[in-house]
Structures are given as C-alpha cells and as structure tokens.
Motif scaffolding. Structure first.
Motif, short mmCIF file in Angstrom:
data_model
loop_
_atom_site.label_atom_id
_atom_site.label_comp_id
_atom_site.label_asym_id
_atom_site.label_seq_id
_atom_site.Cartn_x
_atom_site.Cartn_y
_atom_site.Cartn_z
N LEU A 83 0.84 -1.21 0.00
CA LEU A 83 0.00 0.00 0.00
C LEU A 83 0.87 1.25 0.00
N ALA A 84 1.90 1.25 0.84
CA ALA A 84 2.77 2.42 0.91
C ALA A 84 3.42 2.69 -0.43
N LEU A 139 19.10 2.88 8.51
CA LEU A 139 17.74 2.43 8.15
C LEU A 139 17.68 0.98 7.72
N ILE A 140 18.78 0.23 7.92
CA ILE A 140 18.72 -1.19 7.61
C ILE A 140 17.73 -1.83 8.57
N ASP A 141 17.06 -2.87 8.08
CA ASP A 141 16.06 -3.56 8.89
C ASP A 141 14.87 -2.65 9.21
N THR A 142 14.59 -1.70 8.32
CA THR A 142 13.33 -0.98 8.38
C THR A 142 12.70 -1.08 6.99
N PHE A 143 11.50 -0.55 6.85
CA PHE A 143 10.84 -0.66 5.56
C PHE A 143 11.21 0.48 4.61
N TYR A 144 11.91 1.49 5.12
CA TYR A 144 12.21 2.65 4.25
C TYR A 144 13.02 2.28 3.01
N PRO A 145 14.06 1.46 3.14
CA PRO A 145 14.83 1.16 1.92
C PRO A 145 14.00 0.44 0.85
N LEU A 146 12.92 -0.15 1.27
CA LEU A 146 12.08 -0.85 0.30
C LEU A 146 11.11 0.11 -0.37
N ILE A 147 10.87 1.23 0.28
CA ILE A 147 9.85 2.16 -0.25
C ILE A 147 10.51 3.33 -0.97
N LEU A 148 11.45 3.99 -0.30
CA LEU A 148 11.95 5.25 -0.84
C LEU A 148 12.54 5.14 -2.25
N ILE A 205 -1.74 -1.18 -10.11
CA ILE A 205 -1.67 -2.64 -10.24
C ILE A 205 -0.25 -3.10 -10.50
N PHE A 206 0.43 -2.39 -11.41
CA PHE A 206 1.83 -2.74 -11.68
C PHE A 206 2.65 -2.71 -10.38
N THR A 207 2.42 -1.65 -9.62
CA THR A 207 3.18 -1.51 -8.37
C THR A 207 2.82 -2.63 -7.41
N PHE A 208 1.53 -2.91 -7.34
CA PHE A 208 1.07 -4.00 -6.46
C PHE A 208 1.81 -5.29 -6.80
N LEU A 209 1.81 -5.64 -8.08
CA LEU A 209 2.42 -6.90 -8.48
C LEU A 209 3.92 -6.92 -8.18
N ALA A 210 4.56 -5.79 -8.48
CA ALA A 210 6.02 -5.76 -8.29
C ALA A 210 6.38 -5.85 -6.81
N THR A 211 5.67 -5.08 -5.99
CA THR A 211 6.03 -5.06 -4.57
C THR A 211 5.67 -6.37 -3.90
N TRP A 212 4.52 -6.88 -4.26
CA TRP A 212 4.03 -8.13 -3.64
C TRP A 212 5.04 -9.25 -3.85
N ASN A 213 5.64 -9.27 -5.04
CA ASN A 213 6.54 -10.38 -5.37
C ASN A 213 8.00 -10.08 -5.09
N ASP A 214 8.31 -8.85 -4.73
CA ASP A 214 9.72 -8.50 -4.60
C ASP A 214 10.39 -9.37 -3.56
N SER B 23 3.33 6.21 4.44
CA SER B 23 4.01 4.95 4.72
C SER B 23 4.66 4.98 6.10
N SER B 24 5.28 6.09 6.44
CA SER B 24 5.93 6.15 7.76
C SER B 24 4.89 5.90 8.84
N PHE B 25 3.76 6.51 8.64
CA PHE B 25 2.72 6.37 9.65
C PHE B 25 2.29 4.91 9.77
N ALA B 26 2.06 4.33 8.61
CA ALA B 26 1.59 2.95 8.63
C ALA B 26 2.57 2.05 9.37
N PHE B 27 3.86 2.28 9.12
CA PHE B 27 4.82 1.39 9.76
C PHE B 27 5.04 1.73 11.22
N ALA B 28 4.91 3.01 11.50
CA ALA B 28 5.04 3.38 12.90
C ALA B 28 3.98 2.64 13.70
N THR B 29 2.76 2.60 13.18
CA THR B 29 1.71 1.92 13.93
C THR B 29 1.96 0.43 13.94
N ALA B 30 2.43 -0.10 12.80
CA ALA B 30 2.66 -1.54 12.76
C ALA B 30 3.72 -1.93 13.77
#
Lengths: 280, 920
Positions: A83-84, A139-148, A205-214, B23-30
């Motif tokens: 979603l992010a 930021l290793i072991d956080t979700f930021y490197p996967l999103i930004l 949808i493209f993003t959904f598929l790519a992220t879901w399978n990454d 996204s930050s918000f979502a993960f902060a809550t998660a």
C-alpha cells in the motif's frame, strides 16, 4: 470495434483452436503447481501430474503457512508495504508525469530523456551503494529502503505512462482551470488527476504486483523476524531440500492467488491505462 | 530569487517527507504493536542461526528458553537467517549492514574470508576465562578447523559431516557381489563397479551403474588427497597441476566417460530430483555427507507401528494399558507415533514371551518385535558407556552397535529384563537379520561405508559453526549462548533429527545420533573416518577459487569434453591468478578517506549549487511561475534521482575502478585504477557469461516478441471468456521469478532421475526422448528461452493495447481495397503498432540481459559455465566472493552493452517504425 482478422467460420474455428492450444501450454505449469501442492508429502514427483493415488491433501496448505511462521504478520507486512509503495508511486509519478507533459520550463525534454535513460541502469549497479547509503542513515532492517528508492525516482516507466496520458488530455482543460483561478497544483490535483484514473489504476496494479513479489530488496534489507514479507518467507524454503515440494507449491499458490484475483478483476482498467498512454 | 530558492528548499524536503508520510505512519503503527524492547532492559540477545522452517527449530527455541531461565533479564530474539539466497549470503548482508546480531553461524569454507574481513570476534579469551570449558568434549579435528593461525578458537560446531560412500546393499546382493570391506581401494571400487554396470534394457546405454559420483569441489577433494595430491603447495601456489591431482581427476574421468561406470546424476544442484541411487540403479553414491541420510532414511526404515502390524491394538487397549501420546517432544519420527504406557506388567510379560517364542522360531520379524513399552526404569546401561563402544572390535562393531542401540530402546530393555541380556541380544540379533532381509525385498537396503582408499586415506568435512560477530553488543552473553548452542539440548536435538554429526562428542556417541531404528545402521562410520579428515585451504577467496575450479573441472568430469590434464592445468592457472590478485590487492593504495560520502552526496550538492545559483531563464512573470511550479512537481523525482540513482551510480562507478568487500567499511576500499577493466579481457568466465547472455537474448527477444504479438492478435476480438484468457496469459508474469524458477526446475527434470519432468513426459507422447534440459550444455540455454516465453504477458498487454488503438477505419479502407488478412496485417497493423514493437524490443532486450533469479534458482550457473548469465556472475562476484569492485565493473559493462544495443536499435528504428501523423 471491428476485428481485423474478422474470425468467422473456418477462421473462427482456427482462432479458437490456436487459442486453446496456447492456453493449455500456459496453463500446464500452473496446474502442475496446484496439483503438486495437493499431493501427499514427498510424492509430488513420484506420481504423474494428475494422478492422486493417495487422494488429495489440502492440509499441505495450513502446514506450509505454518512453516512460514506467523502468516498474519507476513500478510500485514506485505500489505502495508504494498500500500505504501502504491500510494507513493501514484503521488510522485503523476506529479512528475504532469510536469513533463503540461508545464513548460527550460530543459524539460532533456530532463525527460534522463528519466528514460535511468531505466537502463541495471539495478545491480545501484544495489550496494544504496545499501551503504541506508546503512549510513541507520535504516537497515526498516521498511524505508524498500519504499523510498522505488517511490522516488525508481519508476521512470510510470512517469512515462503518466506523461503520455496527460499529453492526450486537451490543453484547454488546464487553461480553463487556470482562468478560473486554480493554481498549478490545484489544476493538477482537482482537474487532471481525476481524469487520469485509468493510468492511476494501471500504475497501482503494476506496483502492487512488483512489490508483492519483490524478493531481492526484502532479502537484503529486512532481517527481524517480525519484518519478513511473504515472498521472502516463501523463498526461504525454496532452496531447501528438507522442505517438501508440496509445501513450496502450496505456499506459492497462496501467494499467487491474490495477484491473480486482483489482475482478473481489474484487467479492463489496466488495458485502458496502457492503451491511452500508448496513444500520444 | 536566489534567496527565495534557499528558503524553498527545506519546503521541498518537507514536501517529499509528506509524500511518504503515509508509509511512515503505517509502519510506525505496525511497529508500535510490538513490545518496545530495545537494548536497555531486558538485554536482548539477537541470534540468527537456523531457519524457522527447519525441523530442529524447536530445539533452538528450547535452548533459548533454557538460556533465558539461567540468565534472568536476558531475552533471546531469534531472527530468520533466510537461507534462500545461497545460505550464506544473508549472513553477509547482515554483517555488511552492521546489524547488531550477537550470534550467527557460518560455513567452514567462508571462515578464511570472514577472518580476513575481520568481522568475527576472537573467542579464545572467553574460553580461557570459562571454568566449565572442556575442549575434550568436542572432536579435536573439528575444533582445530575453527581456529585461526594463532590457534585461537572462534566458535563451536553446529553439526558437521565427513564425506563417505553410500552403498546399496540390495543391488550388490542382487548382482551376487559381496560388499567390499571398509579398507577397500580404488581398484576394488572399479572392480565392483564394472560388475554392476549393465545395460538392462539393451538399448546400447547402461541403465544400471556401479557408482554415482558427486561432483562439486568439496566432494572431489578426497580423490585428490587420496592420490597424494594437494590444493596448495608449501609456497601457497595452487598445486592442482601436479601429477597426483591430474591422476585423480583422470580416474574419475575414466569412471564417468571412458568406462562409463558412473551415472551422470548426483550433482548437488539437482539434489531435489530423485537420483539414480535412490532409484536403486547404482551400487555406490558419493563421496557425500551425512545430509543425504535425510533423503533415504525412510526407505528401509524399521516399522514401529507395531499395533497395526500385529493386530494387537484392541487387546492392549482393553487388557493391558491405557493408550496415551508420548509426552516427550523430542521423541522423533516413528517414536513419536504412538507409545503405550503399560500398567499390567504381567499381561505384557505373557504377550512378550509368546512373541519372543515366535521371534526365535523366525516366524515374527523384528519390526513386530519393536514395541515401545513405557516404564520408569532406565534402559540397560551395558553398552552405553563410551568405553565399550570404542573398545568394540572394528569389524564387528556395526552389528554390535546396532544391537546395543536396540537394547537401549524400550523393547530392548524390556526383553532384557524379561529374559536377561544374553537372551535378549540373541533374540534381537535374529530379528535384526530378518529386518535386513525385509529391506532386501524393497530393493533398497542401504548403508554407509568409508571412501575407498588411494595412495593415502583422506576425506573432506563439511561443517557450519556458531560465531559471534564483532558487532555484538553483548559479547560475553553471546559467547555463553554459543556454548549453549553447542551444548546438550541443541546438539542432541540436531542429532535426533538427522541434521548432521553433532560436534559434541557425547551427543555423537549417544543413541540420539546412532539411531538404531533408522538407517543407515552404521552411523559410526562418520565418526571413524574423522581421523582422516582434511580441510580445504584457508585462503581468503577460496570460495571464488572453488567456483572457478568446479566450473573448469566440469568440462572434464561432468561433460567429458576435455582431458584431466587440460582442466587441471587451467584450474591451477586460474587459481594462481586469483591468489596473486588477492595478494596484490593488499598492496594497493586506499581510496581517500570518506570517499563514499563525497560520492554519494556530491550529485545532490552539485545540483543544489546549480539550482540556487541559476537564473530563471524565463523572462516573463507567468513563465517564471510555471517554471518554479514545475520544479516543485519534480521534487520527489529529483530527490530520488540524486540520492538513489545519481549518488549510488557515482559510487558504483568509483568502485568499478577499485576493490572493496561489502562487509567492511567503505574506507577500506583500494584503488586499482583500470585494472578491473583490463581484467575483463582475460576473464574467461566473463567471456562465457557474455556469450551465453547474448545467445539467450538473440533467441529469447524475437521469440518473445513474436509470441506476444500472436497472443495479442488472438485476444483482440471480443468473445465470451476473453477476460479469462487475457488473465491466463498474463498470470505467469505475476509470479515471482523465484517461484517461477522452482516450478520450472521440476518441469525440466531430465531422464537421469526416477521420473521425467512434465516437459519430457509431453515430448514422450510424440515419441521424442527429451534431453536432460538443465544438465545438458546444449539444452540449458534453450530451456531458459522456453521459460522466458512463458512470461510474455507484459509485452502482450502492450501489443493488445496498441491493437485496440488502431483506427478501425483503416481496416475498412484496406478491406475495400481488397486486401487479404495477411496484407491487412502487413500494411495496416504492423505499421500502426511499430512504435510499440520498438518499445517492447528495447524493454525485452533490457530484461534479457538482466536474467538472474531464474538461473540462480534453477541451475546456479551450471553445467560448467553454460548458464552463468552476466548478472548471475556479477552477483557471485559481489555478494558471494565479496568483490564488489569487480561486480561494479561488470555492472557497468552490462550497462554499456545494453545502452549500445538500444542506441543501435533506435538508430535503425527510423527505417521501420512508423509514427502516425501528428507528432509523438
């Protein structure tokens, strides 16, 4: 819409036959996947494809999910991540696409070429320096490197799609909005973006598929047990000879199912988005 | 203006953060839902060893719980080590990421590299301080392998396994051959192999072989050592070109290709498929480690579900005891099935007496005798003491061990209690014989034996051991947890599930490891051969040398297309080149301090300078406002471009002129100038991978385009169910390449295994004998091309969209002109979609040159280098051999190649791409 092949009679029969043959070829591996996921442990390879001498074993599914560990958490992580990425992609790419399509500024076309050129950089060139960068930021072991990186600058193709689409919208529309006192951002956000729904759908949808399978980025960046994603959990028992193929296939089916469903339900949108962008 | 921009930039930043605020918000809550336990209190010990799916995971959890109990205030957090990416790669990412992991594990083959990279904590002082540390609890050969040059101990073993030979005793018996004695020689092997190898169906090709020879380097090393060969000479030069090594390789080439006494099966990568050994078609299989017992242990296993077998259940349930589940979680396999608490001992005695009578008469087999009968008393201790085990006669011990093991089982000691140990042993022995005879009926009675001797006796050892990274925040606790991991709970547990030989002696000598009821019956062989164990050289980049050597050796051993001497000489030359380079590297000057930061941020800094100093070129006010707005709109992309593309690209460009290991600090990088680019000219593996990638692209790209266009044409007309078809053809594109590779690996399974893959089954319908796709140097790339055809969904979609956009009036006009279907396609459709053809062509090309995941999962680059695609090679260099500089060089070459080809295509496109009227 007139069909160019105009299939009728014999032609129609040929058309259907060819379609069915190809469909069968495409379907077989998928069917095998599902069939294997229903075989008893250790037997998927022993028995022929659609022979179930020991009956069906749907319990492979809960077992496979249990093996992945904390399926609920995996699903939540993957969904939030997806979603992010979708939200970020839509916002950033549509902004850039709009600027390239409808705002005039010096160096615009050169910059757009640069956008397209970044498509050719193999991701492997960037993987390690990006990793170092995120490590430096802690930021290793956080979700930021996967999103930004995905959201910012990582999606030239989507910028391209948006630009092409905005180009097809009449210029007069934006001008009328300007005359009515809308700022640049207002014009984009209130007038143009709502009109770009097909591309929004396509990009989503493209993003959904790519992220879901990454698999690659989560593998490198995510570490803690509570931050794993579905495809990572699945891949972690892919290479192990200790884990039954049946489980692997069951897990794969589970992960594939939502993708297939989303695509099936939205494919009309999808096609329209791609088509409209292709027009420019 | 300038000042305004200065003021605006922070707002740009803010805007960018707003963009990702969601996204930050979502993960902060998660993340908030998790207990916020950071390193204050309690202390968190982060452990990354076995994976969650792993059978023995419960022992890890148990060990952690015990540790928490004995260390109040400490919480052990178990993290997944995700073995997906080649097992060891994840550990490297973790070390490279400077993550605070306290305990992890590494493979012995990586030890030298990790020592060199200086990422492991020297545990010697912790051992010295520990009053409870007794080195004699562990096998000395194993501990020695974990010491550095100064003899300092860096960790403790998880499980290990020496390489042994597996033998199919049924097949030998069937051929009327005796199993060779344990001190057999290469000659014996050849003699027996000749006698076993036969062409049963008389098609001119053998289908029953003497041996399946395993072919990765660690498995080949015993042959070389046994012939007096060695990997490195006393000067640290590669000695594979010496006569002894060549002879050893030649012996294998002889077995495989001249005398054809070995099946071609038995490659490690293909271990998921059924092997010829498991199919009962080869007498020997090896050299291979303990892990294979895991595959075979259920074949010829003694059946313990005695109630069903004997039809006893009702009697027992009613008359003797009350049925209950065995409580101990560690009771594995058949043991866990069901056990019975027997209350009425007298009834049991009667039953057992009757049974034993039948047993003695040979009417009742051992499996029926094997009853789990619970009770509070300890098993016989007669054979339990280690002294007894070790004193046992070498020739007799297998059977003795087995019987001793049986006696330690509950039925064993019940029998012994009822009839005395002597009687019980006699009874069990006859049952043992019978059970062997029963396994014979299944055609796969198997066991293990030492490798055949050459001039010397030697074997290799595979092992993983627990270590403490230097990043650990609690080294003392981490050390204690390493002790716990190599302690009784974990080691006995690993032994029980058959993970390998436990490094802890008492676990290895216990029933947990010597498992009396589960084959192989002679687990003890694994312990006996340990005294001849040798380890691979401790050289920094041994992994790379191993890979190179394996690939070169495959030409002779797997494919039989070059002589032993040729490959040995080439392997030695390559290895020496690598060794030289590694030593030369250390003398190179380092890069300037903090170069990484300068490179990473300089694009952003330069842009900022330019942005702030530039004059808005637009003269009038409105245009200037528009220009400013445009930059606002582009902010997210510009930021991303500068920080995630331009900065990293610059870093990577610099790296391509230097060498650096990703687990170390960037400041440790060394400047090599153009050396890496010069190396490309001599690097045979690079040439192979470039050739293979190009070969793949030449076929995959046009075929993909053709198929995608065909599908689009078929799906263009509307008909009932068109949506379903469109979904179906797109589906494979949705599947992650990892799953794709896993599924297709099975589909391509070749003829050497037990059964054909789907592909060959289909071909067989047409009377075609399919090749051994992924094992055959000729067919492996075509296999990947086939796979690529399955995922043309995205290209199909683009074509479909284009076709639907073609003006129907054009077709009408063509029809009126009397154009047939082909003419309409040629003159209307093709020109109309030619821009999309161009688009798909270039995208297809980019993708073809970036093939990675499929090859990684399906073949790992083999056979030889025949599927080592460019990106796979790049990945190996960077992440496996820790040579990120050369990996970057390869990446830039890849970029240059793709760019060049794309430009060529674009240049030519003016001739064949037709843009409809008004502009683009």
């Amino acid at each position: 819409m007139t069909a160019n092949a105009g299939p009728r009679g014999l032609a129609k029969g040929l058309h259907r036959a060819l379609l069915l043959v190809l469909a069968a070829a495409f379907l077989l591996p998928l069917l095998w996947m599902v069939a294997a996921s229903l075989q008893p442990q250790g037997k998927a390879l022993e028995y022929g494809m659609f022979q179930f001498p020991e009956g069906l074993h749907p319990e492979n599914y809960p077992q496979a999910l249990a093996q992945m560990g904390g399926f609920g958490r995996l699903l939540l992580n993957t969904t939030l991540l997806t979603l992010a990425c979708i939200a970020g992609q839509l916002f950033c790419c549509s902004l850039a696409g709009y600027a390239f399509a409808r705002l005039r500024f010096p160096g615009r076309d050169g910059l757009f070429l640069l956008v397209l050129a970044t498509m050719m950089l193999p991701p492997q060139v960037l993987a390690i320096p990006q990793f170092l960068f995120f490590r430096q930021l802690g930021l290793i072991d956080t979700f930021y490197p996967l999103i930004l990186p995905t959201v910012l600058g990582g999606a030239p193709f989507f910028i391209f799609l948006f630009r092409q689409y905005f180009l097809t919208l009449p210029v007069e529309l934006a001008e009328a909005a300007r005359v009515d006192g809308c700022g640049f951002f207002g014009t984009y956000f209130r007038i143009m973006l709502p009109l770009a729904k097909p591309v929004v759908g396509t990009v989503a949808i493209f993003t959904f598929l790519a992220t879901w399978n990454d698999f690659w980025a989560p593998l490198i960046y995510l570490n803690s047990e509570d931050k794993q994603t579905l495809s990572l959990a699945l891949a972690s028992f892919n290479q192990s000879y200790r884990v039954a193929v049946e489980w692997l296939m069951a897990g794969s089916s589970v992960i594939l199912a939502p993708c297939a469903l989303v695509y099936f339900l939205t494919q009309g949108w999808f096609l329209r988005g791609v088509r409209l962008s292709g027009k420019g | 203006m300038k000042r305004l921009s200065l003021f605006l930039f922070p707002i740009f930043l803010l805007q960018f953060w707003l963009g990702t605020a969601f996204s930050s918000f979502a993960f902060a809550t998660a993340q908030a839902q998790l207990p916020a336990t950071e390193d204050q209190d309690p202390v968190v010990l982060r452990v990354m060893v076995h994976e969650r799916w792993f059978d023995g995971f419960r022992y890890l959890e148990q060990t952690a719980q015990e540790f928490e109990r004995s260390h109040p205030g400490v919480r052990v957090e178990i993290q997944s080590s995700a073995s997906a990416a080649g097992g060891q790669d994840k550990v490297k990412f973790v070390l490279a990421g400077r993550l605070p992991v306290d305990v992890t594990w590494i493979d012995i083959t990586e030890f030298a590299a990790f020592l060199q990279e200086d990422v492991l904590l020297d545990l010697q002082e912790y051992f010295d301080r520990d009053p409870n540390w007794r080195p004699e609890d562990y096998f000395p050969q194993i501990l020695d392998a974990i010491r550095n040059f100064d003899g300092h101990l860096y960790g403790l073993p998880s499980t290990f396994t020496p390489y042994v030979m597996y033998v199919n005793q049924s097949l030998l018996a069937q051929e009327g051959l005796a199993q060779p004695a344990d001190d057999w020689t290469w000659k014996d092997l050849k003699r027996v192999a000749r006698a076993v190898t036969r062409d049963l169906d008389e098609d001119g090709e053998a289908d029953q072989w003497g041996i399946s020879i395993t072919q990765w380097l660690q498995a080949l090393s015993p042959w070389i050592w046994q012939n007096g060969g060695r990997f490195l000479d006393e000067n640290g030069r590669c000695a594979l070109a010496e006569k002894e090594a060549i002879e050893a390789v030649d012996f294998l080439v002889d077995l495989l290709h001249r005398e054809k006494l070995s099946s071609r099966d038995a490659t490690f990568e293909a271990q998921l498929t059924f092997g010829a050994f498991q199919a009962g078609k080869t007498a020997f299989y090896g050299p291979v480690g303990y892990w294979e017992t895991y595959r075979f242990k259920d074949i010829g296993r003694l059946q313990w579900d005695w109630p069903q077998a004997m039809g006893w259940q009702p009697t027992l349930q009613k008359g003797v005891g009350e049925q209950r589940k065995w409580q101990l979680p560690e009771v594995e396999g058949a043991w866990a099935a069901q056990s019975y608490a027997v209350q009425d001992r007298q009834a049991l005695q009667q039953v057992l007496a009757a049974r034993l009578a039948g047993f003695r008469n040979g009417r009742i087999g051992e499996s029926e005798m094997m009853q789990s009968v619970g009770g509070g008393k300890h098993p016989l201790t007669l054979f339990r003491q280690r002294g007894d085990l070790e004193a046992a006669d070498g020739r007799l011990w297998p059977d003795w061990m087995y019987l001793a093991g049986l006696l330690q089982t509950e039925p064993g000691w019940v029998l012994a209690e009822l009839f005395g140990p002597g009687e019980a042993i006699a009874g069990l022995e006859s049952g043992f014989r019978q059970s062997l005879a029963q396994a014979e009926v299944q055609g796969f009675r198997w066991d293990v034996m030492p490798l055949p001797r050459g001039k010397e006796t030697a074997t290799a050892v595979a092992m993983r051991f627990y270590v403490v990274p230097k990043t650990s925040r609690h080294p003392q606790l981490a050390y204690e947890f390493v002790r716990a991991l190599a302690g009784d709970t974990m080691q006995a547990g690993l032994a029980r599930i058959g993970n390998g030989v436990p490094g802890l002696k008492r676990a290895a000598l216990s029933r947990d490891f010597l498992k009396p009821t589960v084959p192989p019956h002679r687990e003890r062989v694994f312990l006996d051969v340990l005294e001849n164990a040798r380890f691979m050289p401790v050289e920094v980049n041994w992994r790379e040398i191993e890979k190179q050597t394996k690939a070169v050796f495959e030409d002779a051993i797997r494919l039989g297309r070059r002589s032993a001497e040729e490959v040995c000489v080439e392997a030695a030359a390559l290895a020496n080149e690598t060794l030289d380079r590694e030593r030369w590297l250390l003398q190179r000057p380092p890069l300037p301090r903090s170069w990484f930061l300068y490179a990473q941020y300089s694009p952003a800094a330069l842009f900022l300078l330019w942005f702030l100093s530039r004059r808005l070129r637009s003269k009038d006010r409105l245009a200037a406002r528009e220009e400013r707005a445009a930059w606002w709109f582009l902010t997210p992309w510009v930021l991303g471009f500068l920080l995630f593309l331009a900065g990293p690209a610059l870093v990577s460009a610099i790296l391509s002129f230097s060498e650096w290991s990703p687990v170390r600090d960037p400041d440790s990088a060394r400047w090599l100038a153009g050396h890496q680019y010069q190396r490309l000219w001599q690097d045979g593996t690079f040439h192979d991978s470039l050739r293979i990638t190009a070969y793949y692209a030449v076929f995959a790209v046009p075929l993909q385009l053709g198929l995608a266009l065909l599908l689009a044409l078929l799906l263009k007309p509307r008909f009932p169910g068109v949506g379903a078809f469109r979904t179906l053809f797109y589906l494979p594109t949705i599947i992650s390449p990892v799953i794709l590779g896993a599924v297709w690996r099975w589909l391509f399974a070749g003829k050497q295994g037990l059964e054909q893959g789907l592909f060959n089954q289909l071909l067989a319908l047409f009377g075609i004998a399919g090749p051994d796709w992924l094992e055959d140097p000729v067919w492996v790339v075509p296999a990947f091309v086939l796979l690529s055809l399955w995922s043309v969904g995205a290209q199909m979609l683009v074509f479909l969209a284009g076709l639907q956009g073609v003006d129907p009036r054009l077709y009408e006009a063509a029809r009126l002109d009397g154009a047939g279907a082909w003419a309409r396609f040629r003159n209307v459709t093709l020109p109309a979609i030619s821009p999309l053809l161009l688009f798909n062509l270039i995208m297809g090309l980019i993708q073809a040159f970036q093939v990675f995941a499929q090859a990684y999962v399906m073949t790992g680059g083999g056979p030889g280098n025949e599927s080592r695609f460019l990106v796979l090679y790049l990945y190996e260099q960077g992440f496996r051999f820790l040579r990120m500089g050369y990996a970057s060089t390869l990446a830039w070459v890849l970029f240059a190649v793709v760019l060049l080809l794309s430009l060529l295509i674009l240049r030519s496109s003016s001739k064949w791409v037709h843009y409809a009227g008004a502009g683009r």
